[in-house]
Scaffold this motif. Structure first.
Motif, short mmCIF file in Angstrom:
data_model
loop_
_atom_site.label_atom_id
_atom_site.label_comp_id
_atom_site.label_asym_id
_atom_site.label_seq_id
_atom_site.Cartn_x
_atom_site.Cartn_y
_atom_site.Cartn_z
N UNK A 176 5.44 -18.67 5.17
CA UNK A 176 6.91 -19.22 5.44
C UNK A 176 8.01 -18.17 5.06
N UNK A 177 8.60 -17.91 6.26
CA UNK A 177 9.80 -16.65 5.97
C UNK A 177 10.96 -17.62 4.95
N UNK A 178 11.46 -16.83 4.35
CA UNK A 178 12.80 -17.58 3.43
C UNK A 178 13.84 -17.54 4.45
N UNK A 179 14.72 -18.40 4.21
CA UNK A 179 16.00 -18.54 5.03
C UNK A 179 16.93 -17.21 4.96
N UNK A 180 17.41 -16.70 6.14
CA UNK A 180 17.97 -15.59 6.14
C UNK A 180 19.40 -15.68 5.25
N UNK A 181 19.79 -14.46 4.71
CA UNK A 181 19.37 -13.28 4.91
C UNK A 181 17.98 -13.08 4.01
N UNK A 182 16.98 -12.04 4.35
CA UNK A 182 15.94 -11.40 3.58
C UNK A 182 15.51 -10.39 4.28
N UNK A 183 14.65 -9.49 3.40
CA UNK A 183 14.11 -8.13 3.55
C UNK A 183 12.71 -8.27 3.88
N UNK A 184 12.00 -7.79 4.88
CA UNK A 184 10.66 -7.52 5.01
C UNK A 184 10.38 -6.24 4.83
N UNK A 185 9.53 -5.89 3.75
CA UNK A 185 9.14 -4.75 3.50
C UNK A 185 7.53 -4.47 3.90
N UNK A 186 7.11 -3.13 4.49
CA UNK A 186 6.00 -2.79 4.79
C UNK A 186 6.03 -1.09 4.42
N UNK A 187 4.53 -0.70 3.84
CA UNK A 187 4.34 0.50 3.67
C UNK A 187 3.72 1.03 4.90
N UNK A 188 4.27 1.71 5.83
CA UNK A 188 3.87 2.26 7.08
C UNK A 188 2.60 3.08 7.09
N UNK A 189 2.87 4.24 6.12
CA UNK A 189 1.97 5.28 6.33
C UNK A 189 2.21 6.14 4.90
N UNK A 190 1.14 6.92 4.71
CA UNK A 190 1.16 7.88 3.44
C UNK A 190 0.59 9.09 3.72
N UNK A 191 1.26 10.13 3.49
CA UNK A 191 0.87 11.44 3.84
C UNK A 191 0.31 12.09 2.44
N UNK A 192 -1.02 12.26 2.18
CA UNK A 192 -1.33 12.47 0.86
C UNK A 192 -1.31 14.14 0.62
N UNK A 193 -1.16 14.54 -0.46
CA UNK A 193 -1.22 16.03 -0.77
C UNK A 193 -2.58 16.52 -1.06
N UNK A 194 -2.65 17.74 -1.18
CA UNK A 194 -4.06 18.12 -1.68
C UNK A 194 -4.23 17.50 -3.23
N UNK A 195 -5.77 17.24 -3.37
CA UNK A 195 -5.99 16.69 -4.83
C UNK A 195 -6.00 17.78 -5.70
N UNK A 196 -5.89 17.59 -6.94
CA UNK A 196 -5.76 18.38 -8.16
C UNK A 196 -6.59 17.71 -9.03
N UNK A 197 -7.49 18.56 -9.77
CA UNK A 197 -8.24 18.26 -10.89
C UNK A 197 -7.83 18.62 -12.12
N UNK A 198 -7.73 17.72 -13.08
CA UNK A 198 -7.50 17.95 -14.17
C UNK A 198 -8.68 18.47 -15.15
N UNK A 199 -8.44 18.93 -16.45
CA UNK A 199 -9.57 19.36 -17.52
C UNK A 199 -10.52 18.01 -17.51
N UNK A 200 -11.85 18.72 -18.12
CA UNK A 200 -12.92 17.89 -18.35
C UNK A 200 -12.66 17.33 -19.70
N UNK A 201 -12.56 15.72 -20.02
CA UNK A 201 -12.29 15.58 -21.50
C UNK A 201 -13.51 15.44 -22.46
N UNK A 202 -13.30 14.87 -23.41
CA UNK A 202 -14.53 14.99 -24.46
C UNK A 202 -15.70 13.94 -23.85
#
Length: 152
Positions: free
Chosen positions: A28-54
């Motif tokens: 059920x939608x709340x009584x207005x006023x309200x805000x509807x949020x959606x993450x529409x898309x994400x652009x990923x950068x190049x993956x980075x690898x950290x150092x190997x741990x113990x």
């Protein structure tokens, strides 16, 4: 906390009491006023690898730039989103975003888009897109070569 939940927490705080919901919920939608949020898309950068741990694991991470769509519904929808985008630029909310692992890097055009209902009255509606940057990471085992045998 997932990136989407962190973004929701930031937007909910910046909404200053206006209810915020996920746009793709079936409840059920709340009584207005309200805000509807959606993450529409994400652009990923190049993956980075950290150092190997113990333990032989390496952290692999990437930065994602997401477009978050905010739709305001009801009286004052435009003004509510206008105030929200201003709050996101305040040092308090910049610090809150950082604590959540986020950075708001872009505030798009704020649009007033009233919708005609039942051919007789307009419902106030507004739209704002916000750019949010976050990091995703994964810890994974790195293969180790135990020995090398000479070629025969």
């Amino acid at each position: 906390m997932t990136p989407e939940d962190a973004i929701f927490a930031l937007i909910e705080a910046a909404a200053a009491g206006i209810p915020v919901i996920f746009a793709n919920e079936n409840g059920t939608r709340p009584v207005p006023p309200y805000i509807a949020m959606a993450v529409r898309w994400a652009q990923a950068s190049r993956a980075e690898q950290g150092e190997v741990n113990e333990d032989g694991n390496a952290l692999i991470s990437q930065r994602n730039d997401a477009t978050v769509e905010l739709q305001g519904f009801g009286a004052g929808a435009y003004d509510g989103l206008d105030a929200l985008q201003l709050r996101l630029q305040h040092p308090e909310f910049e610090e809150r975003a950082e604590a959540l692992g986020l950075a708001v890097f872009e505030r798009g055009r704020l649009q007033n888009i009233p919708v005609l209902r039942e051919g007789a009255r307009y419902e106030q509606r507004a739209l704002l897109e916000v750019g949010v940057r976050y990091v995703v990471a994964s810890l994974a085992a790195v293969s180790v070569i135990e020995s090398v045998a000479p070629a025969t």
